[in-house]
Design a protein around this motif. Structure first.
Motif, PDB file in Angstrom:
ATOM      1  N   PRO A  86       0.817  -1.228   0.000  1.00 21.02           N
ATOM      2  CA  PRO A  86       0.000   0.000   0.000  1.00 21.02           C
ATOM      3  C   PRO A  86       0.847   1.273   0.000  1.00 21.02           C
ATOM      4  O   PRO A  86       0.508   2.243  -0.694  1.00 21.02           O
ATOM      5  CB  PRO A  86      -0.800  -0.101   1.308  1.00 21.02           C
ATOM      6  CG  PRO A  86      -0.719  -1.504   1.729  1.00 21.02           C
ATOM      7  CD  PRO A  86       0.478  -2.123   1.110  1.00 21.02           C
ATOM      8  N   LEU A  87       1.947   1.263   0.726  1.00 20.47           N
ATOM      9  CA  LEU A  87       2.782   2.467   0.791  1.00 20.47           C
ATOM     10  C   LEU A  87       3.381   2.787  -0.575  1.00 20.47           C
ATOM     11  O   LEU A  87       3.327   3.941  -1.044  1.00 20.47           O
ATOM     12  CB  LEU A  87       3.891   2.255   1.833  1.00 20.47           C
ATOM     13  CG  LEU A  87       4.802   3.441   2.100  1.00 20.47           C
ATOM     14  CD1 LEU A  87       4.001   4.642   2.556  1.00 20.47           C
ATOM     15  CD2 LEU A  87       5.837   3.092   3.152  1.00 20.47           C
ATOM     16  N   ALA A 147       0.642   3.998  -2.820  1.00 18.37           N
ATOM     17  CA  ALA A 147       0.233   5.365  -2.465  1.00 18.37           C
ATOM     18  C   ALA A 147       1.215   6.369  -3.042  1.00 18.37           C
ATOM     19  O   ALA A 147       0.833   7.417  -3.572  1.00 18.37           O
ATOM     20  CB  ALA A 147       0.150   5.512  -0.950  1.00 18.37           C
ATOM     21  N   VAL A 160       0.632   6.583  -6.849  1.00 17.90           N
ATOM     22  CA  VAL A 160      -0.624   7.259  -7.176  1.00 17.90           C
ATOM     23  C   VAL A 160      -0.512   8.754  -6.894  1.00 17.90           C
ATOM     24  O   VAL A 160      -0.924   9.603  -7.692  1.00 17.90           O
ATOM     25  CB  VAL A 160      -1.786   6.634  -6.375  1.00 17.90           C
ATOM     26  CG1 VAL A 160      -3.043   7.472  -6.513  1.00 17.90           C
ATOM     27  CG2 VAL A 160      -2.047   5.220  -6.852  1.00 17.90           C
ATOM     28  N   LEU A 161       0.109   9.079  -5.755  1.00 17.87           N
ATOM     29  CA  LEU A 161       0.274  10.496  -5.412  1.00 17.87           C
ATOM     30  C   LEU A 161       1.144  11.195  -6.450  1.00 17.87           C
ATOM     31  O   LEU A 161       0.853  12.325  -6.872  1.00 17.87           O
ATOM     32  CB  LEU A 161       0.899  10.607  -4.011  1.00 17.87           C
ATOM     33  CG  LEU A 161       0.958  11.992  -3.399  1.00 17.87           C
ATOM     34  CD1 LEU A 161      -0.412  12.649  -3.417  1.00 17.87           C
ATOM     35  CD2 LEU A 161       1.458  11.922  -1.964  1.00 17.87           C
ATOM     36  N   TRP A 217      -0.868  11.824  -9.481  1.00 19.77           N
ATOM     37  CA  TRP A 217      -1.806  12.920  -9.252  1.00 19.77           C
ATOM     38  C   TRP A 217      -1.074  14.276  -9.303  1.00 19.77           C
ATOM     39  O   TRP A 217      -1.592  15.252  -9.835  1.00 19.77           O
ATOM     40  CB  TRP A 217      -2.489  12.721  -7.896  1.00 19.77           C
ATOM     41  CG  TRP A 217      -3.457  13.798  -7.572  1.00 19.77           C
ATOM     42  CD1 TRP A 217      -4.729  13.912  -8.030  1.00 19.77           C
ATOM     43  CD2 TRP A 217      -3.216  14.932  -6.749  1.00 19.77           C
ATOM     44  NE1 TRP A 217      -5.305  15.043  -7.538  1.00 19.77           N
ATOM     45  CE2 TRP A 217      -4.404  15.695  -6.746  1.00 19.77           C
ATOM     46  CE3 TRP A 217      -2.122  15.392  -6.009  1.00 19.77           C
ATOM     47  CZ2 TRP A 217      -4.518  16.881  -6.031  1.00 19.77           C
ATOM     48  CZ3 TRP A 217      -2.239  16.571  -5.298  1.00 19.77           C
ATOM     49  CH2 TRP A 217      -3.427  17.298  -5.315  1.00 19.77           C
ATOM     50  N   TYR A 244       3.709  14.041  -0.059  1.00 20.87           N
ATOM     51  CA  TYR A 244       4.581  13.048  -0.698  1.00 20.87           C
ATOM     52  C   TYR A 244       5.907  12.934   0.061  1.00 20.87           C
ATOM     53  O   TYR A 244       6.400  11.832   0.306  1.00 20.87           O
ATOM     54  CB  TYR A 244       4.808  13.467  -2.158  1.00 20.87           C
ATOM     55  CG  TYR A 244       5.853  12.680  -2.884  1.00 20.87           C
ATOM     56  CD1 TYR A 244       5.532  11.498  -3.540  1.00 20.87           C
ATOM     57  CD2 TYR A 244       7.171  13.115  -2.935  1.00 20.87           C
ATOM     58  CE1 TYR A 244       6.484  10.774  -4.204  1.00 20.87           C
ATOM     59  CE2 TYR A 244       8.137  12.394  -3.598  1.00 20.87           C
ATOM     60  CZ  TYR A 244       7.794  11.224  -4.230  1.00 20.87           C
ATOM     61  OH  TYR A 244       8.757  10.503  -4.876  1.00 20.87           O
ATOM     62  N   LEU A 278       5.493  10.808   3.077  1.00 21.67           N
ATOM     63  CA  LEU A 278       5.391   9.386   2.727  1.00 21.67           C
ATOM     64  C   LEU A 278       6.778   8.816   2.415  1.00 21.67           C
ATOM     65  O   LEU A 278       7.113   7.696   2.816  1.00 21.67           O
ATOM     66  CB  LEU A 278       4.476   9.201   1.516  1.00 21.67           C
ATOM     67  CG  LEU A 278       2.984   9.150   1.755  1.00 21.67           C
ATOM     68  CD1 LEU A 278       2.257   8.850   0.451  1.00 21.67           C
ATOM     69  CD2 LEU A 278       2.651   8.092   2.779  1.00 21.67           C
ATOM     70  N   CYS A 286       9.307   0.815  -7.164  1.00 16.97           N
ATOM     71  CA  CYS A 286       8.559   2.042  -6.896  1.00 16.97           C
ATOM     72  C   CYS A 286       9.387   3.264  -7.333  1.00 16.97           C
ATOM     73  O   CYS A 286       8.877   4.175  -7.991  1.00 16.97           O
ATOM     74  CB  CYS A 286       8.258   2.099  -5.402  1.00 16.97           C
ATOM     75  SG  CYS A 286       7.200   3.413  -4.932  1.00 16.97           S
TER      76      CYS A 286
END
Lengths: 324, 126
Positions: free
Chosen positions: A15-16, A19, A22-23, A26, A43, A46, B14
């Motif tokens: 999830p991290l 996130a 996705v951030l 965005w 951000y 995070l 990521c």
């Protein structure tokens, strides 16, 4: 704490990571600059959590203070000054496709590289641990910063001082000798003023603690300097004080004392320890403490001045172009 | 547990994604400030990939993370911040010299006159 029935911490990673992605998407896609800047501050926080998950607490502290705190203030004031840009026509579809393909390609290549890193992973953990006792520091990252890769750190603190000089040189001629006014954005609200009264004493303690604890635990001059700088800018933002004028001698001394002392001790090492930036035995810990203390001060001064911007004339209606 | 991806691999991927997203924004961002922001996304992605590599090395060497890359990332973060501050100052200066509304707006002349007398770092309406 063995055998606690907790789920694997790695379940938090997916999830991290999602996130974060996705951030980031965005941030690129949102229409308003100000929303993007606020999102970027979130951000940064995070990313600080990501650094904790990667086992790099020192980096997490730096990221939280710098990326989540000071960077947000810097970009928010910039967004306020620049205003929202007029709606520009979106770039043509083939352009977006082309750039999108390029970016997917870059990400793809990097992903392949990340997944095919060599095993066993090359590392310098043992090398650092072997020589760490010579620095009398318990924190391996601090040992790398101030001893093993001291020349990087020295150059980096010089870069900070140079950045402030370059920033000041963006000022119109007429504004030279004035104080920076970027943070003067209207009348501060009562909540901000209250925060600026309550937080700095706490921040000062946290900052000094980060510096002192940084010898043996996560922390150090950069993290401490960033926290102290954030406290100064918070007070300036609430108009409880003002940034010093550019000709303030005290400010200038504070800015350069860090790199200067570091350089002088480094040069003395040529004579006393047979190497530039070498520390003579027995004096290692005191010298490192002196270097870190002045570096904390200089980092704090430099970061605060970088957020405060170039010197400017009071008021908004004075002709700056005619003067420059 | 049956997770086959390590957190180093996960955050490495990521970081790779962040670099791609940031690159797109840096090329096609709607304003200079947004392109600067996207540029910071790229550097953040690079740091995270480096952090993932440090994590692998650290675990292989018996620590949580390799201290040498950590130190390099810390200096990198501070320098990236300084560069961003300079870029922001340049943007504000640029905005003062280039009235965006000059041609398309009926207020063009007024805007031009205001920009001529515009001190970009002046203190609000005080």
């Amino acid at each position: 704490m063995p055998d606690l029935p907790l789920p694997d911490a790695r379940f938090a990673d997916i999830p991290l990571g999602l996130a974060l992605l996705v951030l980031a998407l965005w941030l690129i896609a949102t229409r308003r600059d100000r929303s993007a800047v606020i999102g970027f501050t979130a951000y940064g926080l995070l990313v600080a959590v990501v650094w904790v998950r990667l086992g790099a607490i020192d980096v997490a502290l730096t990221e939280a203070a710098l990326g989540g705190g000071l960077m947000g203030l810097l970009l928010l004031t910039a967004a306020a000054r620049l205003g929202e840009p007029r709606g520009q026509p979106a770039p043509p579809m083939f352009m977006r496709l082309l750039v999108g393909l390029l970016c997917v390609g870059v990400t793809g290549v990097l992903a392949v590289v990340v997944l095919s890193l060599p095993t066993p992973a090359p590392n310098l953990v043992a090398a650092v641990a072997e020589h760490q006792h010579t620095t009398e520091l318990g924190n391996p990252v601090a040992a790398v910063l101030v001893a093993f890769r001291a020349v990087d750190t020295l150059l980096e603190s010089v870069v900070l001082a140079l950045a402030v000089i370059v920033l000041w040189s963006f000022a119109p001629d007429a504004a030279w000798g004035e104080r920076p006014r970027t943070l003067e954005l209207g009348t501060p609200g009562p909540a901000l003023v209250l925060l600026a009264r309550l937080l700095p004493p706490l921040g000062l303690v946290v900052g000094v603690h980060l510096f002192w604890a940084g010898a043996d635990d996560p922390g150090g001059p950069f993290q401490a300097g960033a926290v102290l700088a954030a406290m100064a800018t918070l007070m300036w933002l609430a108009r409880l004080g003002a940034p010093p004028p550019v000709q303030s001698r005290l400010t200038r001394v504070g800015l350069v004392v860090g790199p200067l002392v570091f350089l002088l001790i480094g040069l003395a090492g040529v004579v006393a320890a047979d190497a530039f930036l070498g520390y003579p035995e027995g004096l290692t810990k005191p010298l490192i403490l002196i270097i870190e203390a002045v570096k904390t001060l200089s980092v704090a001064v430099a970061l605060a001045l970088l957020v405060a911007g170039p010197p400017a004339l009071p008021g908004n209606h004075l002709p700056s172009r005619a003067a420059s | 547990m049956t997770l086959s991806v390590t957190e180093a691999q996960l955050y490495g991927l990521c970081g790779a994604g962040l670099i791609g997203i940031g690159l797109y924004g840096a090329i096609l961002g709607p304003s200079a400030l947004r392109r600067l922001l996207a540029f910071n996304l790229i550097s953040s992605g690079v740091f995270i990939v480096f952090g993932a590599i440090a994590r692998r090395g650290g675990l292989a060497g018996g620590a949580a993370s390799d201290p040498v890359p950590q130190a390099l990332v810390i200096t990198g973060l501070v320098v990236a911040f300084a560069a961003t501050a300079l870029a922001v100052a340049l943007l504000i200066r640029l905005a003062a010299l280039q009235p965006k509304t000059a041609r398309s707006s009926p207020l063009a002349e007024l805007a031009k006159r205001r920009y001529d007398a515009f001190d970009p770092w002046g203190g609000g309406k005080a």
